[in-house]
Design an enzyme around this catalytic site. Structure first.
Site, PDB file in Angstrom:
ATOM      1  N   HIS A 260       0.846  -1.202   0.000  1.00  0.00           N
ATOM      2  CA  HIS A 260       0.000   0.000   0.000  1.00  0.00           C
ATOM      3  C   HIS A 260       0.882   1.252   0.000  1.00  0.00           C
ATOM      4  O   HIS A 260       2.023   1.213   0.486  1.00  0.00           O
ATOM      5  CB  HIS A 260      -0.905   0.017   1.239  1.00  0.00           C
ATOM      6  CG  HIS A 260      -2.041  -0.957   1.155  1.00  0.00           C
ATOM      7  ND1 HIS A 260      -3.026  -1.045   2.110  1.00  0.00           N
ATOM      8  CD2 HIS A 260      -2.341  -1.883   0.208  1.00  0.00           C
ATOM      9  CE1 HIS A 260      -3.894  -1.987   1.751  1.00  0.00           C
ATOM     10  NE2 HIS A 260      -3.501  -2.518   0.612  1.00  0.00           N
TER      11      HIS A 260
ATOM     12  N   CYS B 102      -2.280  -0.305   7.499  1.00  0.00           N
ATOM     13  CA  CYS B 102      -1.533   0.949   7.425  1.00  0.00           C
ATOM     14  C   CYS B 102      -1.709   1.782   8.692  1.00  0.00           C
ATOM     15  O   CYS B 102      -0.776   2.438   9.146  1.00  0.00           O
ATOM     16  CB  CYS B 102      -1.952   1.733   6.187  1.00  0.00           C
ATOM     17  SG  CYS B 102      -1.505   0.866   4.661  1.00  0.00           S
TER      18      CYS B 102
ATOM     19  N   GLU C 261       0.859   3.895   1.792  1.00  0.00           N
ATOM     20  CA  GLU C 261       1.306   4.349   3.122  1.00  0.00           C
ATOM     21  C   GLU C 261       2.492   3.540   3.625  1.00  0.00           C
ATOM     22  O   GLU C 261       3.434   4.091   4.189  1.00  0.00           O
ATOM     23  CB  GLU C 261       0.175   4.217   4.152  1.00  0.00           C
ATOM     24  CG  GLU C 261      -1.077   4.980   3.832  1.00  0.00           C
ATOM     25  CD  GLU C 261      -2.128   4.109   3.145  1.00  0.00           C
ATOM     26  OE1 GLU C 261      -1.767   3.434   2.161  1.00  0.00           O
ATOM     27  OE2 GLU C 261      -3.278   4.110   3.577  1.00  0.00           O
TER      28      GLU C 261
ATOM     29  N   CYS D 166      -6.169   1.714   5.739  1.00  0.00           N
ATOM     30  CA  CYS D 166      -6.768   0.453   6.185  1.00  0.00           C
ATOM     31  C   CYS D 166      -6.189   0.098   7.553  1.00  0.00           C
ATOM     32  O   CYS D 166      -5.353   0.808   8.096  1.00  0.00           O
ATOM     33  CB  CYS D 166      -6.462  -0.640   5.162  1.00  0.00           C
ATOM     34  SG  CYS D 166      -4.723  -1.135   5.139  1.00  0.00           S
TER      35      CYS D 166
HETATM   36 ZN   LIG Z   1      -3.416   0.112   3.725  1.00  0.00          ZN
END
Ligand SMILES: [Zn+2]
Length: 149
Positions: free
Chosen positions: A56, A89, A58, A86
């Site tokens: 991801h 993260c 992040e 999410c």
């Molecule tokens: Zn994430």
């Protein structure tokens, strides 16, 4: 007077990263990490390219920022991300002790808020910056993807 380094300014930079992801046919989420009004990390979602569910935007931004600073804690840094983080993260942001998270579009299903993921007690949160632009890019992505299949 115009404030050049406001939340919208940095969210636009995160959106540029999201656009780069879009162009690679990755779910278009982008992130930048800012310290003292300076961008120290830029990243976008690369889960398809890297074949890695943890790639991801992040997660990569945290790693790049820690690399840049030579230390794992990001206490004085701000994470700008186009989509609500999410659980994974948000969890990583806890370990990084990020000073502030600013996000654009909400993610009611997988976002940390509804799932009640605990952030670091010192982490401030600002939501809804350029929310429309951020969510439009995601919507456009999923519409185009559907049309390809
Ligand atoms: Zn994430």
């Amino acid at each position: 007077m115009i404030q050049p380094f406001d939340d919208e300014y940095f969210m636009k930079k995160a959106l540029q990263e999201a656009q780069t992801a879009f162009d690679k046919v990755e779910v278009p989420v982008g992130a930048v990490i800012v310290l003292n009004n300076q961008i120290i990390a830029r990243a976008h979602n690369l889960t398809e390219t890297l074949n890695d569910v943890t790639a991801h935007a992040e997660m990569q931004a945290f790693t790049a920022a820690a690399d840049f600073l030579g230390g794992k804690y990001l206490k004085d840094c701000v994470l700008y991300v186009t989509l609500e983080p999410c659980q994974m993260c948000a969890g990583a942001s806890y370990w990084a002790q990020i000073g502030k998270i600013v996000y654009g579009a909400s993610e009611p299903e997988r976002g940390f808020k509804n799932l009640k993921t605990t952030l670091h007690p010192k982490t401030k949160v600002v939501e809804g910056i350029l929310e429309n632009e951020c969510s439009q890019l995601l919507k456009r992505f999923f519409i185009e993807k559907r049309n390809l299949n």
